[in-house]
Structure formats: structure tokens, C-alpha cells
Design a protein around this motif. Structure first.
Motif, mmCIF file in Angstrom:
data_model
loop_
_atom_site.group_PDB
_atom_site.id
_atom_site.type_symbol
_atom_site.label_atom_id
_atom_site.label_comp_id
_atom_site.label_asym_id
_atom_site.label_seq_id
_atom_site.Cartn_x
_atom_site.Cartn_y
_atom_site.Cartn_z
ATOM 1 N N HIS A 17 0.796 -1.226 0.000
ATOM 2 C CA HIS A 17 0.000 0.000 0.000
ATOM 3 C C HIS A 17 0.833 1.283 0.000
ATOM 4 O O HIS A 17 0.262 2.376 -0.030
ATOM 5 N N ALA A 18 2.143 1.179 0.047
ATOM 6 C CA ALA A 18 2.995 2.363 0.199
ATOM 7 C C ALA A 18 2.726 3.425 -0.870
ATOM 8 O O ALA A 18 2.490 4.592 -0.547
ATOM 9 N N TRP A 19 2.758 3.052 -2.117
ATOM 10 C CA TRP A 19 2.565 4.042 -3.187
ATOM 11 C C TRP A 19 1.146 4.623 -3.136
ATOM 12 O O TRP A 19 0.949 5.822 -3.290
ATOM 13 N N GLY A 20 0.165 3.778 -2.928
ATOM 14 C CA GLY A 20 -1.209 4.253 -2.837
ATOM 15 C C GLY A 20 -1.426 5.167 -1.650
ATOM 16 O O GLY A 20 -2.179 6.145 -1.731
ATOM 17 N N LEU A 21 -0.768 4.865 -0.541
ATOM 18 C CA LEU A 21 -0.872 5.712 0.639
ATOM 19 C C LEU A 21 -0.227 7.070 0.382
ATOM 20 O O LEU A 21 -0.767 8.108 0.770
ATOM 21 N N CYS A 22 0.909 7.058 -0.280
ATOM 22 C CA CYS A 22 1.556 8.319 -0.668
ATOM 23 C C CYS A 22 0.614 9.140 -1.548
ATOM 24 O O CYS A 22 0.435 10.339 -1.321
ATOM 25 N N PRO A 37 -1.068 15.245 11.108
ATOM 26 C CA PRO A 37 0.191 15.797 10.592
ATOM 27 C C PRO A 37 1.327 14.773 10.536
ATOM 28 O O PRO A 37 2.154 14.826 9.615
ATOM 29 N N LEU A 38 1.373 13.847 11.479
ATOM 30 C CA LEU A 38 2.451 12.849 11.479
ATOM 31 C C LEU A 38 2.263 11.845 10.347
ATOM 32 O O LEU A 38 3.236 11.476 9.677
ATOM 33 N N THR A 39 1.023 11.423 10.115
ATOM 34 C CA THR A 39 0.745 10.515 9.002
ATOM 35 C C THR A 39 1.067 11.194 7.675
ATOM 36 O O THR A 39 1.671 10.585 6.789
ATOM 37 N N LEU A 40 0.693 12.450 7.554
ATOM 38 C CA LEU A 40 0.980 13.200 6.335
ATOM 39 C C LEU A 40 2.481 13.288 6.107
ATOM 40 O O LEU A 40 2.977 12.935 5.033
ATOM 41 N N ALA A 41 3.221 13.739 7.111
ATOM 42 C CA ALA A 41 4.673 13.903 6.974
ATOM 43 C C ALA A 41 5.372 12.579 6.666
ATOM 44 O O ALA A 41 6.361 12.553 5.931
ATOM 45 N N ALA A 42 4.854 11.492 7.210
ATOM 46 C CA ALA A 42 5.483 10.177 7.039
ATOM 47 C C ALA A 42 5.206 9.530 5.688
ATOM 48 O O ALA A 42 5.758 8.468 5.390
ATOM 49 N N ASN A 43 4.359 10.163 4.865
ATOM 50 C CA ASN A 43 3.968 9.542 3.595
ATOM 51 C C ASN A 43 4.056 10.489 2.400
ATOM 52 O O ASN A 43 3.406 10.269 1.388
ATOM 53 N N LEU A 44 4.861 11.528 2.496
ATOM 54 C CA LEU A 44 4.932 12.524 1.429
ATOM 55 C C LEU A 44 5.675 12.049 0.181
ATOM 56 O O LEU A 44 5.511 12.632 -0.890
ATOM 57 N N THR A 45 6.480 11.024 0.324
ATOM 58 C CA THR A 45 7.179 10.446 -0.830
ATOM 59 C C THR A 45 6.986 8.931 -0.792
ATOM 60 O O THR A 45 6.721 8.361 0.278
ATOM 61 N N GLU A 47 9.224 6.715 -0.855
ATOM 62 C CA GLU A 47 10.238 6.153 0.032
ATOM 63 C C GLU A 47 9.799 6.258 1.491
ATOM 64 O O GLU A 47 9.920 5.295 2.260
ATOM 65 N N LEU A 48 9.298 7.425 1.881
ATOM 66 C CA LEU A 48 8.801 7.595 3.247
ATOM 67 C C LEU A 48 7.608 6.676 3.509
ATOM 68 O O LEU A 48 7.501 6.077 4.582
ATOM 69 N N ALA A 49 6.722 6.572 2.537
ATOM 70 C CA ALA A 49 5.541 5.721 2.692
ATOM 71 C C ALA A 49 5.933 4.252 2.845
ATOM 72 O O ALA A 49 5.287 3.511 3.589
ATOM 73 N N THR A 50 6.989 3.838 2.190
ATOM 74 C CA THR A 50 7.478 2.465 2.342
ATOM 75 C C THR A 50 7.942 2.217 3.771
ATOM 76 O O THR A 50 7.605 1.192 4.379
ATOM 77 N N PHE A 52 6.975 3.911 6.417
ATOM 78 C CA PHE A 52 5.770 4.004 7.233
ATOM 79 C C PHE A 52 4.982 2.693 7.209
ATOM 80 O O PHE A 52 4.579 2.177 8.256
ATOM 81 N N THR A 53 4.744 2.152 6.025
ATOM 82 C CA THR A 53 3.943 0.934 5.937
ATOM 83 C C THR A 53 4.648 -0.245 6.609
ATOM 84 O O THR A 53 3.989 -1.047 7.275
ATOM 85 N N HIS A 54 5.962 -0.348 6.465
ATOM 86 C CA HIS A 54 6.699 -1.415 7.149
ATOM 87 C C HIS A 54 6.498 -1.311 8.662
ATOM 88 O O HIS A 54 6.237 -2.316 9.331
ATOM 89 N N LYS A 55 6.598 -0.097 9.178
ATOM 90 C CA LYS A 55 6.421 0.124 10.615
ATOM 91 C C LYS A 55 5.003 -0.239 11.047
ATOM 92 O O LYS A 55 4.798 -0.910 12.065
ATOM 93 N N LYS A 56 4.000 0.198 10.287
ATOM 94 C CA LYS A 56 2.601 -0.050 10.654
ATOM 95 C C LYS A 56 2.226 -1.527 10.524
ATOM 96 O O LYS A 56 1.408 -2.021 11.298
ATOM 97 N N VAL A 57 2.806 -2.232 9.577
ATOM 98 C CA VAL A 57 2.567 -3.677 9.463
ATOM 99 C C VAL A 57 3.112 -4.377 10.704
ATOM 100 O O VAL A 57 2.451 -5.245 11.291
#
Length: 181
Positions: A17-22, A37-45, A47-50, A52-57
Motif C-alpha cells: 500500500h505504500a505508493w497508494g498511501l503516498c 500531521p504525522l501521518t501526512l509527513a510520514a507519507n509525502l514520498t 520512500e517515506l511511505a514504504t 511508514f507501511t513497514h512500521k505499521k505492518v
């Protein structure tokens, strides 16, 4: 595990879901910047979304926090998110946070997603109390809480500080599991 409702479904966050979340957060940045704001900042690219998703999984599997995405049966874009967070396994309490994309607002999707997550949480995890914390000006979110049988409890002084703003008083809504022991 997938939770189906109407023409939509909820599924646990996954690395795929990383790209879709971005895409979702960048296209809804104005909607997310104040309360997510933290979810937004963590998924702006991507690479960041990848990251983020690893952490959330990982957090999903260790039951630290559960993040679900909302999708349509006909399209695979991410339409929204529902968090089950601030989990306290001793008191059996958690908090729900949710957002829906601007193109889906007003369709009842968030309400049905929150109801499905509430039912799942009470059944699968035997939590006794779920909370929703919302600002009094976020009328749509208040309506979601009320439609899902959450009841206003009190105002929480200076509960949330959005970026570049003073702390905000927030409203606490709760729902209790009538079947918990």
C-alpha cells in the motif's frame, strides 16, 4: 482479513500500500495537515511511505496499533484510513481515528468503516471502551461518532496541538462494549 461493507472494504495496512498511501495523503494534504500531521509527513514520498507501511505492518502484528485502509470494490485507490490506536490492554481501551478522502466525503463511507472496525474490535479483541477524540468544528467527524453510537463524555483541554497552532480543546466520545466481561 478483510471487512466488507456495501461496495467497499477495509483491509490491514500492507507494504504493497505504500505508493497508494503516498498518493492518498498528498492528494488530501489539506484535509490531513491539522489532525493527521504525522501521518501526512510520514507519507509525502514513496520512500517515506514504504518506511511508514513497514512500521505499521509490524505494529499491526504486535498489536501495538492497527491501521486499516478503506478501498472500493471497483477501484483499488485508497479512499481513507481507520486507526485503532492508544491501546491499553490492561484497561481494555483504545482510540479510533479516521479520515476519508475529499472525493468520498458525505457518502457515509467513514461511518460504515468506523462501525465495522468497532464491531471487529469488540469481537476480536474484547476491548471494553473505544474513544474518538475530535475538535468541535469537525462536524463531519462528530456525525460519524454519533452515527456509530459513540456518546460525548467531556471536553479535553489542550488535547491536540496542530502544526503552527496553539493547543486545541478536543471533545471526547466513547462507546462501551456491552458484551465484554
Amino acid at each position: 482479513m478483510v471487512l466488507n461493507f456495501d461496495a467497499y472494504y477495509l483491509e490491514p495496512i500492507h507494504e504493497k500500500h505504500a505508493w497508494g498511501l503516498c498518493d492518498f495523503v498528498t492528494s488530501n494534504a489539506d484535509r490531513l495537515k491539522r489532525y493527521f500531521p504525522l501521518t501526512l509527513a510520514a507519507n509525502l514520498t514513496p520512500e517515506l511511505a514504504t518506511i511508514f507501511t513497514h512500521k505499521k505492518v509490524k505494529e499491526f502484528h504486535t498489536k501495538e496499533e492497527f491501521l486499516f485502509i478503506i478501498r472500493s470494490n471497483s477501484e483499488k485507490n485508497i479512499l481513507g484510513m481507520v486507526y485503532l490506536k492508544e491501546l491499553n490492554w490492561e484497561t481494555k481501551q483504545g482510540e479510533l481515528a479516521y479520515c476519508i478522502g475529499y472525493t468520498e466525503e458525505g457518502k457515509g463511507i467513514a461511518s460504515k468503516a468506523v462501525q465495522n472496525i468497532t464491531d471487529w474490535t469488540f469481537k476480536e479483541h474484547s476491548l471494553k471502551t473505544l474513544q474518538i477524540i475530535v475538535h468541535k468544528t469537525n462536524v463531519a467527524s462528530i456525525k460519524v461518532a454519533q452515527k456509530c453510537n459513540f456518546t460525548w463524555q467531556k471536553t479535553l483541554p489542550k488535547e491536540h496541538t496542530p502544526p503552527n497552532e496553539n493547543p486545541l480543546d478536543m471533545e471526547l466520545y466513547e462507546r462501551y462494549n456491552s458484551t465484554s466481561k
